[in-house]
Design an enzyme around this catalytic site. Structure first.
Site, PDB file in Angstrom:
ATOM      1  N   HIS A 115      -2.525  11.054   0.739  1.00 62.39           N
ATOM      2  CA  HIS A 115      -2.003  10.862   2.087  1.00 62.39           C
ATOM      3  C   HIS A 115      -1.366  12.190   2.488  1.00 62.39           C
ATOM      4  CE1 HIS A 115      -0.649   7.544   5.038  1.00 62.39           C
ATOM      5  NE2 HIS A 115      -0.241   8.683   5.568  1.00 62.39           N
ATOM      6  N   TYR A 136      -3.917   2.248  16.156  1.00 63.30           N
ATOM      7  CA  TYR A 136      -2.661   2.228  16.910  1.00 63.30           C
ATOM      8  C   TYR A 136      -2.885   2.088  18.411  1.00 63.30           C
ATOM      9  CZ  TYR A 136      -0.364   3.491  12.583  1.00 63.30           C
ATOM     10  OH  TYR A 136       0.100   3.460  11.303  1.00 63.30           O
ATOM     11  N   ASN A 160      -7.383   2.102  10.240  1.00 64.32           N
ATOM     12  CA  ASN A 160      -6.048   2.240  10.846  1.00 64.32           C
ATOM     13  C   ASN A 160      -6.206   2.262  12.357  1.00 64.32           C
ATOM     14  OD1 ASN A 160      -5.185   2.539   8.235  1.00 64.32           O
ATOM     15  ND2 ASN A 160      -4.501   4.653   8.449  1.00 64.32           N
ATOM     16  N   GLU A 179      -3.459   0.091   8.330  1.00 70.31           N
ATOM     17  CA  GLU A 179      -2.254   0.482   9.078  1.00 70.31           C
ATOM     18  C   GLU A 179      -2.358  -0.032  10.499  1.00 70.31           C
ATOM     19  OE1 GLU A 179      -1.177   4.633   9.290  1.00 70.31           O
ATOM     20  OE2 GLU A 179      -1.561   4.914   7.147  1.00 70.31           O
ATOM     21  N   GLU A 196      -6.967   8.755   6.314  1.00 70.04           N
ATOM     22  CA  GLU A 196      -7.177   9.451   7.581  1.00 70.04           C
ATOM     23  C   GLU A 196      -7.593  10.904   7.388  1.00 70.04           C
ATOM     24  OE1 GLU A 196      -3.651   8.907   9.940  1.00 70.04           O
ATOM     25  OE2 GLU A 196      -3.965   6.758  10.138  1.00 70.04           O
ATOM     26  N   ARG A 248       0.864  -1.182   0.000  1.00 70.00           N
ATOM     27  CA  ARG A 248       0.000   0.000   0.000  1.00 70.00           C
ATOM     28  C   ARG A 248       0.904   1.236   0.000  1.00 70.00           C
ATOM     29  NH1 ARG A 248      -2.313   3.048   4.753  1.00 70.00           N
ATOM     30  NH2 ARG A 248      -3.895   4.360   3.818  1.00 70.00           N
TER      31      ARG A 248
END
Ligand code: IFM
Length: 480
Positions: free
Chosen positions: A133, A310, A308, A385, A178, A89
């Site tokens: 991005h 985290y 995504n 991600e 995002e 990606r």
């Protein structure tokens, strides 16, 4: 053309394996890895301007050279092949392809992506392209940026150019990465480019990113073969109230609205949530902002939703009405990115931290995936991600041992596997990141890569986690 369309099968909860055809990948983004900032007709993006502005990025770092992926992509593809990656990606740099954000494409810019995708296909690696991005052409920011409605139309135009040039070899497309960060960090807290701190501009940017996405979906569908898959990637906040109090529940509702549902509402349900409109009515006139037809445009059907993740987002509503802590993990600023809900306080979920000071909590990924899948049945998910920064270094023997990253990946992949066993339709996983790279306002001080980059020499050293991940891919299973 290869499209990412695996068949998922239900998994027994006790197993450590993934469904047949699960897509194993790694991700990067143009400004973070490419470098070659002024080559082949590329003009500045908002991140070039921002990073060259003193005081904006740690150590004055810029993406001018980054990981030099523009020149070293063949070696990087060879490395991906060695690791057994099934998909890569990457993002396309808008100012490389359409320098001023208007008019015809620059063939030399497109050629880079032609060469990259050809090399990937030759290596048996599926290219997954993200159109945006965060590197808006500076000229479009000068004309008003995302708060300006025309930027959405410009984005759709750029999507057409990219799809026409690469549609014969790229089967999977993502419009935005995002958009929350683009709007709320770029125009709210100002810790990201273009560094503006204007609450109304923030919400206007969010709506125009949504609109640009919708128009780009239309443009992609018109230019691509019907087999192409179209998606968007969201950094959904896995929001948790700090306590069981009604105040903290209210904080969670507010952050879920302005952090998540401001995107999932119009994208997946065709409307902005009523509570978001109420919370932000003093900031922007939504009736003026959202025009007739916008919501239909934004809610065009998607083939996949990119997620995504985290760390979780733990929130409370302080009794005195003033947020004392803003440990939201999104960088220090005197301006809150949480437009309309600035009073909410943020907390760490636990003290097990990565180098970003983000709590390590894989259960948040499981919750996110199972909840999204339950809420939107029929919409396959892809973890686009997930990963962690640690203070990696090269040992005297020339190795990079990163047991913390291996533990992070192991626990998060296990969360993905459990989510699938619990019924979530998750088609793949992209590790962030293939390479150490330019971590936005942190510059090169944070290393997220599975592959270490020695910036002075640009030498690549696969970390122990890269070897570990290769083994997982080979077995299509986690170690028992
Ligand atoms: O490096 C970023 C990436 O560009 C977007 N998602 C989060 C990553 C880590 O902060």
């Amino acid at each position: 053309m290869t499209a990412v369309r695996p068949e998922t099968t239900a998994l027994p909860a006790s197993d450590t394996s993934f469904p047949t055809g699960f897509v194993w990948g790694a991700a990067t983004a143009a400004y973070q890895v490419e470098g070659a900032a002024t080559e082949d007709g590329r003009t500045p993006s908002i991140w070039d301007t921002f990073s060259h502005t003193p005081g904006k990025v740690r150590n004055g770092d810029t993406g001018d050279i980054a990981a030099d992926h523009y020149h070293r992509f063949r070696d990087d593809v060879a490395l991906m092949k060695e690791l057994g990656l099934k998909a890569y990606r990457f993002s396309i740099s808008w100012p490389r392809v359409q320098p001023t954000g208007r008019g015809p494409a620059v063939e030399r810019g497109l050629d880079f992506y032609r060469r990259l995708t050809d090399a990937l296909l030759e290596a048996g690696i599926t290219p997954v392209a993200t159109l945006y991005h965060w590197d808006l052409p500076q000229e479009l920011e000068d004309a008003g940026g995302w708060p300006h409605r025309d930027t959405a139309h410009r984005f759709a135009d750029y999507a057409t150019l990219a799809a026409r040039a690469l549609g014969d070899r790229v089967g999977m497309w993502t419009t935005l990465n995002e958009p929350w960060c683009s709007a709320f960090l770029g125009y709210g807290s100002g810790v990201h480019a273009p560094g503006r701190t204007d609450p109304a501009a923030t919400l206007r940017a969010a709506h125009h990113l949504n609109l640009g996405h919708g128009e780009a979906v239309g443009a992609l569908r018109a230019a691509l073969p019907s087999s192409a898959q179209v998606s968007i990637t969201l950094n959904l906040h896995q929001v948790r109230p700090l306590t069981d109090s009604p105040e903290d529940a209210e904080a969670a509702r507010r952050i879920d609205a302005v952090g998540n549902r401001i995107f999932t509402g119009p994208l997946l349900d065709g409307a902005y949530p009523e509570d978001l409109l109420r919370d932000t009515a003093h900031v922007v006139d939504w009736d003026e902002l959202v025009r007739a037809g916008d919501l239909a445009e934004i809610s065009r059907p998607l083939d996949v939703l990119g997620v995504n993740y985290y760390a979780p987002t733990v929130v409370s509503l302080p009794a005195d009405g003033a947020a004392s802590t803003r440990n939201d993990g999104h960088g220090a600023s005197d301006h809150s990115p949480w437009t309309g809900s600035e009073q909410v306080a943020f907390h760490l979920a636990n003290d097990d931290l990565t180098a970003m000071n983000w709590s390590i909590d894989p259960s948040g990924l499981h919750t996110l995936l199972t909840e999204m899948s339950a809420r939107h049945p029929g919409l396959p998910l892809m973890v686009t991600e997930n990963g962690a920064a640690f203070d990696d270094y090269v040992s005297p023997e020339g190795r990079v041992e990163d047991p913390q990253r291996i533990a992070y990946l192991h626990s998060h992949l296990d969360a993905v596997r459990r989510a699938i066993a619990d019924g979530a339709d998750v088609r793949g996983y992209f590790l962030w990141s293939l390479l150490d790279n330019f971590e936005w306002s942190y510059g090169y001080s944070k290393r997220f890569g599975a592959v270490y980059v020695d910036y002075p020499t640009q030498r690549r050293i696969p970390k122990a986690s890269a070897r570990w991940y290769a083994e997982v891919i080979r077995n299509n299973a986690l170690p028992a």
